[in-house]
Enzyme design. Structure first.
Site, PDB file in Angstrom:
ATOM      1  CG  ASN A   9      -1.768   1.176   1.352  1.00  0.00           C
ATOM      2  OD1 ASN A   9      -2.048   2.183   0.291  1.00  0.00           O
ATOM      3  ND2 ASN A   9      -2.303   1.186   2.637  1.00  0.00           N
ATOM      4  CE  LYS A  11      -0.458   3.333   4.726  1.00  0.00           C
ATOM      5  NZ  LYS A  11      -0.198   3.594   6.120  1.00  0.00           N
ATOM      6  CG  HIS A  96      -6.062   1.856   5.106  1.00  0.00           C
ATOM      7  ND1 HIS A  96      -5.718   2.917   5.842  1.00  0.00           N
ATOM      8  CD2 HIS A  96      -4.856   0.973   4.817  1.00  0.00           C
ATOM      9  CE1 HIS A  96      -4.278   2.591   6.391  1.00  0.00           C
ATOM     10  NE2 HIS A  96      -3.793   1.500   5.691  1.00  0.00           N
ATOM     11  CD  GLU A 168      -3.648  -2.410   7.107  1.00  0.00           C
ATOM     12  OE1 GLU A 168      -2.442  -2.554   6.674  1.00  0.00           O
ATOM     13  OE2 GLU A 168      -4.543  -1.415   6.883  1.00  0.00           O
ATOM     14  N   GLY A 174       2.254   2.207  10.795  1.00  0.00           N
ATOM     15  CA  GLY A 174       3.099   3.469  10.819  1.00  0.00           C
ATOM     16  C   GLY A 174       3.844   3.751  12.106  1.00  0.00           C
ATOM     17  N   GLY A 236       4.779   1.318   4.842  1.00  0.00           N
ATOM     18  CA  GLY A 236       6.188   1.754   4.575  1.00  0.00           C
ATOM     19  C   GLY A 236       7.217   1.016   4.140  1.00  0.00           C
TER      20      GLY A 236
HETATM   21  P1  PGA Z   1       2.451   0.183   7.690  1.00  0.00           P
HETATM   22  O1  PGA Z   1       1.095   0.431   7.058  1.00  0.00           O
HETATM   23  O2  PGA Z   1       3.145  -1.098   7.124  1.00  0.00           O
HETATM   24  O3  PGA Z   1       3.455   1.447   7.256  1.00  0.00           O
HETATM   25  O4  PGA Z   1       2.382   0.146   9.215  1.00  0.00           O
HETATM   26  C1  PGA Z   1       0.287  -0.529   6.890  1.00  0.00           C
HETATM   27  C2  PGA Z   1      -0.868  -0.138   6.121  1.00  0.00           C
HETATM   28  O5  PGA Z   1      -1.384   0.827   6.624  1.00  0.00           O
HETATM   29  O6  PGA Z   1      -1.770  -0.682   5.253  1.00  0.00           O
END
Ligand code: PGA
Length: 251
Positions: A9, A11, A96, A168, A174, A236
């Site tokens: 993802n 983002k 999400h 999640e 994050g 990330g």
């Molecule tokens: P992250 O995000 O791996 O940066 O924690 C996961 C997500 O929000 O899909």
């Protein structure tokens, strides 16, 4: 038997040329390796067509990160499920926690989005997960199961079979704070039991449930080793091919 899936993802990251470069690197890596999971990248709308044209989508699936809750018409700035499908993308991330929190997406809106995604032949990667205070109150299983009861558990059996679930925990997204392998397994098992109750043991057994939240090459193996964790939704660590491939090859 259900599939293992690792989905990135991105983002709101990567301009067009950087996005294409990353997609091409992943495409080349996947052409050369025999991986044991389906691999998907969730890219910004504006890159979908360009990225889908540059990769072998049978090896590297392309996903949107959202879609409109309406089919077409006077909705300035929106992107429909049909438009997404027409780019060559095959998936869409829906629900999400960032969409729920910053853009007010609730169950009613998400039900419309899931229905449109399915009507247009996209595979929804449907996100659920609890905030820290819910986890601290110990009611996380009930909370997340209710998120599914209000939305995707209303689907027909035929439609539910087409979706991927991503658990999640919001407190892990994050933040660098990952759910432990035990916490992930406990929730995934509870979700699979809830799916069995809502549909059948067979459907539960065939549903891919991904974990998301600070998943990285160093913890992916331990997370994915759990019997009910069928892969990850990666934020990330999906932004470089080295990190993302480190997770893809954790299976
Ligand atoms: P992250 O995000 O791996 O940066 O924690 C996961 C997500 O929000 O899909």
């Amino acid at each position: 038997m259900r599939k293992n899936v690792v989905a990135g993802n991105w983002k709101m990251n990567k301009n067009l040329s950087d996005g294409i470069a990353l997609a091409k690197e992943l495409d080349a890596e996947l052409a050369a390796k025999d991986v044991k999971c389906d691999v998907v990248i969730g890219v910004p709308f504006i890159h979908l067509a360009s990225v889908a044209a540059e990769v072998d989508t049978t090896k590297l699936g392309v996903s949107a990160q959202n879609c409109a809750a309406e089919a077409s018409g006077a909705y300035t700035g929106e992107v429909s499920a049909e438009m997404i499908k027409s780019t060559g993308a095959g998936y869409v991330i829906l629900g999400h926690s960032e969409r729920r929190e910053y853009y007010g997406e609730n169950s009613e809106i998400l039900n419309k989005k899931v229905a449109l995604a399915l009507e247009n032949g996209l595979t929804p990667i449907y996100c659920c997960g609890e905030a820290l205070e819910i986890r601290e109150s110990g009611t996380q299983n009930e909370y997340v199961i209710n998120q599914l009861k209000d939305t995707v558990f209303k689907l027909s059996e035929e439609d539910f079979k087409k979706i991927i679930i991503a658990y999640e925990p919001i407190w892990a997204i994050g933040t660098g704070k990952t759910a432990t392998a035990e916490q992930a397994q406990e929730m995934h098992k509870a979700l699979r039991e809830a799916i069995a109750e809502a549909y059948s043991a067979e459907i539960a057994d065939n549903t891919s449930i991904l974990y998301g939240g600070s998943c990285k090459p160093s913890n992916a193996k331990e997370l994915f080793a759990n019997p009910d964790v069928d892969g990850g939704l990666i934020g990330g660590a999906s932004l470089t091919s080295a990190d993302f491939m480190g997770i893809v090859t954790a299976f």
